[in-house]
Scaffold this motif. Structure first.
Motif, PDB file in Angstrom:
ATOM      1  N   VAL A  57     -11.320  48.066  19.282  1.00  0.00           N
ATOM      2  CA  VAL A  57     -11.664  48.067  17.649  1.00  0.00           C
ATOM      3  C   VAL A  57     -11.610  46.536  17.208  1.00  0.00           C
ATOM      4  O   VAL A  57     -10.479  45.966  17.259  1.00  0.00           O
ATOM      5  CB  VAL A  57     -10.929  48.848  16.785  1.00  0.00           C
ATOM      6  CG1 VAL A  57     -11.374  49.086  15.135  1.00  0.00           C
ATOM      7  CG2 VAL A  57     -11.161  50.251  17.423  1.00  0.00           C
ATOM      8  N   PRO A  58     -12.567  45.885  16.709  1.00  0.00           N
ATOM      9  CA  PRO A  58     -12.738  44.669  16.723  1.00  0.00           C
ATOM     10  C   PRO A  58     -11.666  44.199  15.391  1.00  0.00           C
ATOM     11  O   PRO A  58     -11.651  44.893  14.562  1.00  0.00           O
ATOM     12  CB  PRO A  58     -13.970  44.102  16.118  1.00  0.00           C
ATOM     13  CG  PRO A  58     -14.939  45.289  16.680  1.00  0.00           C
ATOM     14  CD  PRO A  58     -14.166  46.734  16.707  1.00  0.00           C
ATOM     15  N   SER A  59     -11.152  42.968  15.713  1.00  0.00           N
ATOM     16  CA  SER A  59     -10.319  42.478  14.515  1.00  0.00           C
ATOM     17  C   SER A  59     -11.183  42.285  13.236  1.00  0.00           C
ATOM     18  O   SER A  59     -12.324  42.015  13.366  1.00  0.00           O
ATOM     19  CB  SER A  59      -9.743  40.880  14.871  1.00  0.00           C
ATOM     20  OG  SER A  59      -9.179  40.999  15.989  1.00  0.00           O
ATOM     21  N   GLY A  60     -10.539  42.782  12.078  1.00  0.00           N
ATOM     22  CA  GLY A  60     -11.452  42.525  10.964  1.00  0.00           C
ATOM     23  C   GLY A  60     -11.723  43.795  10.253  1.00  0.00           C
ATOM     24  O   GLY A  60     -12.337  43.968   9.140  1.00  0.00           O
ATOM     25  N   PRO A  69      -5.988  43.567  12.709  1.00  0.00           N
ATOM     26  CA  PRO A  69      -5.341  42.232  12.668  1.00  0.00           C
ATOM     27  C   PRO A  69      -5.890  41.414  13.968  1.00  0.00           C
ATOM     28  O   PRO A  69      -6.701  42.053  14.662  1.00  0.00           O
ATOM     29  CB  PRO A  69      -4.059  42.136  12.781  1.00  0.00           C
ATOM     30  CG  PRO A  69      -3.686  43.330  13.478  1.00  0.00           C
ATOM     31  CD  PRO A  69      -4.697  44.346  13.098  1.00  0.00           C
ATOM     32  N   ASN A  70      -5.963  40.320  13.759  1.00  0.00           N
ATOM     33  CA  ASN A  70      -6.206  39.184  15.083  1.00  0.00           C
ATOM     34  C   ASN A  70      -5.539  39.673  16.155  1.00  0.00           C
ATOM     35  O   ASN A  70      -4.410  40.247  16.079  1.00  0.00           O
ATOM     36  CB  ASN A  70      -5.933  37.616  14.562  1.00  0.00           C
ATOM     37  CG  ASN A  70      -6.942  37.019  13.620  1.00  0.00           C
ATOM     38  OD1 ASN A  70      -8.117  37.750  13.770  1.00  0.00           O
ATOM     39  ND2 ASN A  70      -6.621  35.969  12.933  1.00  0.00           N
ATOM     40  N   GLU A  71      -6.015  39.410  17.166  1.00  0.00           N
ATOM     41  CA  GLU A  71      -5.640  39.669  18.650  1.00  0.00           C
ATOM     42  C   GLU A  71      -4.459  38.759  19.054  1.00  0.00           C
ATOM     43  O   GLU A  71      -4.705  37.527  18.784  1.00  0.00           O
ATOM     44  CB  GLU A  71      -6.594  39.910  19.500  1.00  0.00           C
ATOM     45  CG  GLU A  71      -5.934  40.517  20.832  1.00  0.00           C
ATOM     46  CD  GLU A  71      -7.068  40.716  21.818  1.00  0.00           C
ATOM     47  OE1 GLU A  71      -8.439  41.057  21.614  1.00  0.00           O
ATOM     48  OE2 GLU A  71      -6.760  40.377  23.046  1.00  0.00           O
ATOM     49  N   TRP A  72      -3.406  39.106  19.537  1.00  0.00           N
ATOM     50  CA  TRP A  72      -2.117  38.239  19.864  1.00  0.00           C
ATOM     51  C   TRP A  72      -2.086  38.104  21.571  1.00  0.00           C
ATOM     52  O   TRP A  72      -2.055  39.485  22.064  1.00  0.00           O
ATOM     53  CB  TRP A  72      -1.108  38.583  19.160  1.00  0.00           C
ATOM     54  CG  TRP A  72       0.256  37.666  19.389  1.00  0.00           C
ATOM     55  CD1 TRP A  72       0.485  36.576  18.917  1.00  0.00           C
ATOM     56  CD2 TRP A  72       1.302  37.841  20.148  1.00  0.00           C
ATOM     57  NE1 TRP A  72       1.638  35.728  19.390  1.00  0.00           N
ATOM     58  CE2 TRP A  72       2.172  36.566  19.800  1.00  0.00           C
ATOM     59  CE3 TRP A  72       1.616  38.954  20.994  1.00  0.00           C
ATOM     60  CZ2 TRP A  72       3.323  36.730  20.784  1.00  0.00           C
ATOM     61  CZ3 TRP A  72       2.972  38.842  21.563  1.00  0.00           C
ATOM     62  CH2 TRP A  72       3.746  37.622  21.499  1.00  0.00           C
ATOM     63  N   LEU A 163      -3.666  33.615  18.415  1.00  0.00           N
ATOM     64  CA  LEU A 163      -3.812  34.732  17.425  1.00  0.00           C
ATOM     65  C   LEU A 163      -5.178  34.371  16.809  1.00  0.00           C
ATOM     66  O   LEU A 163      -5.341  33.651  16.004  1.00  0.00           O
ATOM     67  CB  LEU A 163      -2.617  34.621  16.306  1.00  0.00           C
ATOM     68  CG  LEU A 163      -2.554  35.547  15.317  1.00  0.00           C
ATOM     69  CD1 LEU A 163      -2.205  37.054  15.793  1.00  0.00           C
ATOM     70  CD2 LEU A 163      -1.293  35.137  14.396  1.00  0.00           C
ATOM     71  N   ALA A 164      -5.979  35.234  17.158  1.00  0.00           N
ATOM     72  CA  ALA A 164      -7.632  34.949  17.064  1.00  0.00           C
ATOM     73  C   ALA A 164      -7.977  36.229  17.090  1.00  0.00           C
ATOM     74  O   ALA A 164      -8.069  37.123  17.691  1.00  0.00           O
ATOM     75  CB  ALA A 164      -7.929  33.939  17.903  1.00  0.00           C
ATOM     76  N   PRO A 165      -9.489  36.315  16.520  1.00  0.00           N
ATOM     77  CA  PRO A 165     -10.108  37.506  16.555  1.00  0.00           C
ATOM     78  C   PRO A 165     -10.502  38.080  17.815  1.00  0.00           C
ATOM     79  O   PRO A 165     -10.663  37.221  18.761  1.00  0.00           O
ATOM     80  CB  PRO A 165     -11.697  36.997  15.879  1.00  0.00           C
ATOM     81  CG  PRO A 165     -11.240  35.765  14.939  1.00  0.00           C
ATOM     82  CD  PRO A 165     -10.224  35.244  15.593  1.00  0.00           C
ATOM     83  N   GLY A 166     -10.420  39.337  18.053  1.00  0.00           N
ATOM     84  CA  GLY A 166     -10.341  39.988  19.360  1.00  0.00           C
ATOM     85  C   GLY A 166     -10.527  41.556  19.063  1.00  0.00           C
ATOM     86  O   GLY A 166     -11.521  41.921  18.114  1.00  0.00           O
ATOM     87  N   ALA A 167      -9.655  42.198  19.416  1.00  0.00           N
ATOM     88  CA  ALA A 167      -9.664  43.791  19.213  1.00  0.00           C
ATOM     89  C   ALA A 167      -8.435  44.178  19.201  1.00  0.00           C
ATOM     90  O   ALA A 167      -7.410  43.858  19.703  1.00  0.00           O
ATOM     91  CB  ALA A 167     -10.580  44.443  20.192  1.00  0.00           C
ATOM     92  N   SER A 232      -2.317  54.560  14.843  1.00  0.00           N
ATOM     93  CA  SER A 232      -2.775  55.834  14.341  1.00  0.00           C
ATOM     94  C   SER A 232      -3.691  55.628  12.863  1.00  0.00           C
ATOM     95  O   SER A 232      -4.504  56.541  12.699  1.00  0.00           O
ATOM     96  CB  SER A 232      -1.456  56.553  13.865  1.00  0.00           C
ATOM     97  OG  SER A 232      -0.392  55.726  13.041  1.00  0.00           O
ATOM     98  N   ILE A 233      -3.450  54.593  12.276  1.00  0.00           N
ATOM     99  CA  ILE A 233      -4.259  54.649  10.984  1.00  0.00           C
ATOM    100  C   ILE A 233      -5.603  54.092  11.364  1.00  0.00           C
ATOM    101  O   ILE A 233      -6.764  54.602  10.957  1.00  0.00           O
ATOM    102  CB  ILE A 233      -3.905  53.328  10.266  1.00  0.00           C
ATOM    103  CG1 ILE A 233      -2.566  53.812   9.459  1.00  0.00           C
ATOM    104  CG2 ILE A 233      -4.783  52.877   9.123  1.00  0.00           C
ATOM    105  CD1 ILE A 233      -1.582  52.687   8.552  1.00  0.00           C
ATOM    106  N   THR A 234      -5.932  53.353  12.639  1.00  0.00           N
ATOM    107  CA  THR A 234      -7.102  53.187  13.294  1.00  0.00           C
ATOM    108  C   THR A 234      -7.786  54.367  13.882  1.00  0.00           C
ATOM    109  O   THR A 234      -8.892  54.828  13.420  1.00  0.00           O
ATOM    110  CB  THR A 234      -7.125  51.981  14.308  1.00  0.00           C
ATOM    111  OG1 THR A 234      -6.503  50.960  13.550  1.00  0.00           O
ATOM    112  CG2 THR A 234      -8.551  51.735  14.999  1.00  0.00           C
TER     113      THR A 234
END
Lengths: 443, 443, 443
Positions: A57-60, A69-72, A163-167, A232-234
């Motif tokens: 599930v993509p960041s954002g 959140p951004n992927e770490w 720590l950047a957009p990812g999933a 779980s929220i996702t």
């Protein structure tokens, strides 16, 4: 007849306990977090055992009130002293880095370094586990001895992370049953190198799925391997249509330590899953504890939020924060026991067996007792071979089967084990004395 | 005002206890079974005391899920040794024959004889009581001493009985009351020479009927003297129209031994009869025990089957199988006590008194308290003659009489005896402050 | 946000305790009864503190089942011996006269005198308090020592009183709130010179009214200063339209002695007022006792009659008739304590605070937890200034706010203090996460 799930034999249990412990050992070194490659690698290895599907599930992405959140991801991290020696080294334990730390590389004085350090004065050899998911900062977790050995001077700190957009990644395994009614098993997969919390939950869930996929199932079973809270929220945000099908659910967390079983009831407090667990635990002859619902804990917080109010409880052995090893490096391979893992596994299977078998019937001969003797259901004294007929269980099922009492109701009222009640119901069904009630059970 | 039943005085109770014990002694020698002349003779003697009606239902009649069996009658039975001596003799005790044994007359070896014998090793001088109603066989019941004295050799066995089409016989006595609502008193009359189980029930029921037929009664009382299981099933099958009129019921069994009273609740668990018995027993200042319903026991099993679900409990002193004399020749005239019989009788009368008086009223002056003083219901200090007014009981009845609480509800909530609450209600009725509620009580 | 009532500081409480004790001392000498100038003078003095309104209801007025009696006033009373000495003197204590005595002036022998005298043999120095409202007679109350000192001979008795058409007087103070829903505070004002019963109730009610009139109030508060029984009956008869607006109520009686607080539940047993008092008392860390409703006691008898069934309980310290000083001259200024009065006052204020704040809300983000962190409701570790956020209270309010649970429900289920739950609700309201439920609370 409804499906029945076999309790594992002692030999099978020992074997399973060992396999679950090995799985934990295999997964232990991986640096997991709520996003990133650690979770992906963990799920990839589970796929060698069960055919789970991974979701990205993509960041954002907006999920209910939250945002993915951004992927770490992290490659390395250390603190070097003036001599260039790694006095703190991510390669020795991934707990040394505050999970979700922002990247950093610079020289700091000892006081500044200390303001980014966490340790456990009461347990000087243990590394604590700390996170900072939703507030951008960096930090190191040290043993108290490491901390005390730091001398004044400059240190080079490095956290080679992104720590950047990812999933956000999670795993899902659906085992379709005879009905679309679902039993949810949810476990968090976001913790780095710790065993009880929560590789124990991951291992038990995986092996339950392995067993259940081979069995006849009335219910559809859905296993979720998800990062805590945001996972779980996702999942809930993406599965609105599935939610109404979830009839029973359980969150697994800290199910491998030597303590006795604790079950935290669902928000409803007396849902069928709550009663099934209480019935099973009450019959095992071992210590256990039933805990009332609170809105703090694991992902049951989300499943039991008022907009869903699902019948989801939480099974643990020693509950979080009640054991000193919780969220430290001491939650290691010695802290989880094969026999405890096997016991948690067998307990859950017994609970699922109650749920599978908990039908509601109607006595087709409700006026007076049917004559059991001429149907071979009332043993002549001293005679007969084969299975002993439990006459009292037969009478209880006949007496209570008015379409308003489930077999679990009958077991509770009669004080007899669910298995005996169910076996009696199966015999009565076979004799044509019982039929499934068209209406739902009363409670 | 509702009818009131008087508690017997101590002298009356002693007298009654003696009469019931004499009745038991009179009926003891008769060889009863679930059918046959023993039951007929028993009922004939009861007819000398109360005008009960006997019913004969032909063998082969379908009754609910059952069939009325062939009628069993026995003239004589014995086991003779090689010397022609009766080593087992029906004329000494009818318990020596397995009840409902098929006729037999032949010579058998000791081993074959023993395969048809029953004894009680732990009680070497007692004869056990055994039956075989629905499986055709024959047998003898011996004391352990008799059994051990049998030497190898041939024996002549004879059971001079008939098992042939005939009828099932039961007795019924209906005492019509002011309403057609019924109180059922059911007792089994099928046991041969044993006193507590169940000539005690027969004697207490008979004398209750003798008393009640002379009293004013709100309820219609129906007394059944029936063979166990098949008798209640037969009665239920033949009286579908009567069943809905049964508001309260009680089965009497083992009500003559020295133990304290046990009451087994109806399937409903908190029916008015259950609450009335609990209230009465809780006020007597003697030990007692309330037991939850189970679908095992006496004819309450049939009355409480889900298709009827009648409010029928079961009163015993020591419950069946909890005393060693149960179903043996030791359940004899010494085992039942006149004072215990009288106590069971008085307890039941007190329960019926609660049921008779348990009306629901409406306070006709519901806003604020009515001024009791000007109605002579609030005694001036130190003054007045005659009955002392129980002011608190008056206030409780006034306060709770909103048409939703019965007098038993008021007694339970106030913690006061039912009799005091009822007396207060009667005074308020006489003062025009109360009227019967048109609606039924809440519970 | 709902109104909040401050708990008085220790200094304020000491001050208030003193003021209430002074008020009692001021009112003590007045000879009150259920009608007459004593009540008028008492209410006049209270009007110096709070703007209460007095009502005069003519003698003979029909009120529910009762009639307002003639008005009683007394100027003087005495018993003189042959020497003309006042051996009993109304001027020394108004308790010496049986309240509502008919006028009398004549010479009587000692035996006749004694037939009109009341004393307390067990407490030879105390004067008992006796009344004869509804039966016309006269009498004197003496200490046992006075009684024993009377020698044979003639005595002149005089009760210079009038019992004639007049009025029944009561005081009423309505403090309008934001809604027309009412909280009723009722206290009896008919007792002559005794402190705990019930100048304590009068003083606490007056000072509660003084405080509440200055505060923001969701509820309308109605204070009644009324003669016992006939006063509440009169008020109810004249205020049928007001009755449905009374949502909660409490009767104050004997609230100044050194004993611990007793609360008698309303007839409903678990009304919101009952639960609010139980919650407050359960949190104070002091002994207390909750008592079940009975239809005997103070004016709650009338408010809880079945035609009204108002949610009105009764607060006392030591309940009536459980202390020997009850209804005697020993119920004096030493028997009531400033600190006990202040404690009763503070307890009631805390109860009103629960009622004021006990709203029912709806979580506007009911699916999953809202992200509290980005709203500043989830404190970063070690950071932040100002009020510490009670995260668990926030989670409980969010979890339970489904429109069916009031904040008191949440406090009870969570085991947390109401104040913490309410503070959490206020923060969530301010964050837009909560809204008032349109529907009423479930319980």
């Amino acid at each position: 007849m409804t499906p029945a799930l076999a309790t594992p034999s002692a030999a099978t249990a020992t074997d399973l306990g060992g396999q679950m412990h090995e799985l934990i050992a295999d997964l232990l070194p991986i640096c997991r977090s709520i996003t990133g490659d650690g979770v992906r690698e963990t799920l990839r290895r589970l796929q060698e055992l069960v055919p789970l599907v991974t979701h990205e599930v993509p960041s954002g992405t907006q999920v209910l009130d939250w945002t993915v959140p951004n992927e770490w991801n992290i490659r390395d991290a250390w603190v070097k002293n003036a001599q260039g020696e790694r006095v703190v080294d991510f390669r020795r334990s991934n707990l040394h880095v505050v999970n979700y730390s922002t990247p950093v590389r610079r020289t700091v004085s000892l006081p500044e370094l200390l303001s980014h350090c966490f340790s456990l004065p009461d347990h000087p050899d243990w590394i604590p586990y700390r996170t900072s998911y939703y507030s951008e900062t960096w930090g190191f977790c040290l043993t108290q001895r490491q901390l005390e050995s730091l001398t004044p001077g400059d240190y080079e700190v490095c956290i080679d992370a992104t720590l950047a957009p990812g999933a956000l990644t999670y795993g899902e395994l659906v085992l379709p049953g005879e009905t679309t009614d679902e039993i949810l098993v949810s476990t968090h997969v976001c913790h780095p190198s710790m065993c009880n919390d929560n590789l124990s939950g991951v291992a038990v869930a995986t092996h339950l799925a392995r067993y259940l996929q081979r069995e006849r199932r009335r219910f559809t079973y859905r296993f979720l391997f998800i990062p805590g809270t945001i996972g779980s929220i996702t999942w809930l945000a993406r599965n609105e249509a599935v939610v109404p099908r979830i009839k029973h659910g359980i969150v697994l967390a800290s199910v491998g330590d030597a303590g006795h079983v604790h079950y935290k009831r669902s928000r409803r407090g007396n849902a069928e899953i709550d009663r099934a667990v209480a019935h099973v635990l009450g019959r095992l002859g071992k210590p256990f504890e039933l805990m009332e619902f609170t809105p703090y804990g694991y992902d049951e917080r989300q499943y039991c939020s008022p907009g869903y109010d699902l019948a989801v409880g939480c099974l643990s052995r020693t509950p979080y924060a009640r054991y000193p090893e919780y969220h430290t490096s001491a939650d290691d391979l010695d802290f989880v026991r094969p026999e405890a893992l096997a016991d948690s596994y067998a307990t859950l299977l017994a609970v699922f067996d109650v749920l599978e078998g908990n039908a509601t019937y109607r006595n087709l001969n409700p006026k007076g007792e049917p004559q059991l003797g001429r149907r071979g259901l009332y043993g002549p004294v001293g005679g007969g071979t084969g299975e002993r007929v439990d006459e009292l269980a037969l009478l209880w099922v006949l007496n209570q089967s008015d379409g308003r009492h489930s077999l679990l109701d009958v077991a509770e009222r009669s004080g007899r084990p669910f298995a005996a009640i169910r076996r009696a119901a199966d015999r009565l069904l076979a004799s044509g004395l019982l039929a499934p009630a068209s209406t739902a059970p009363e409670s």
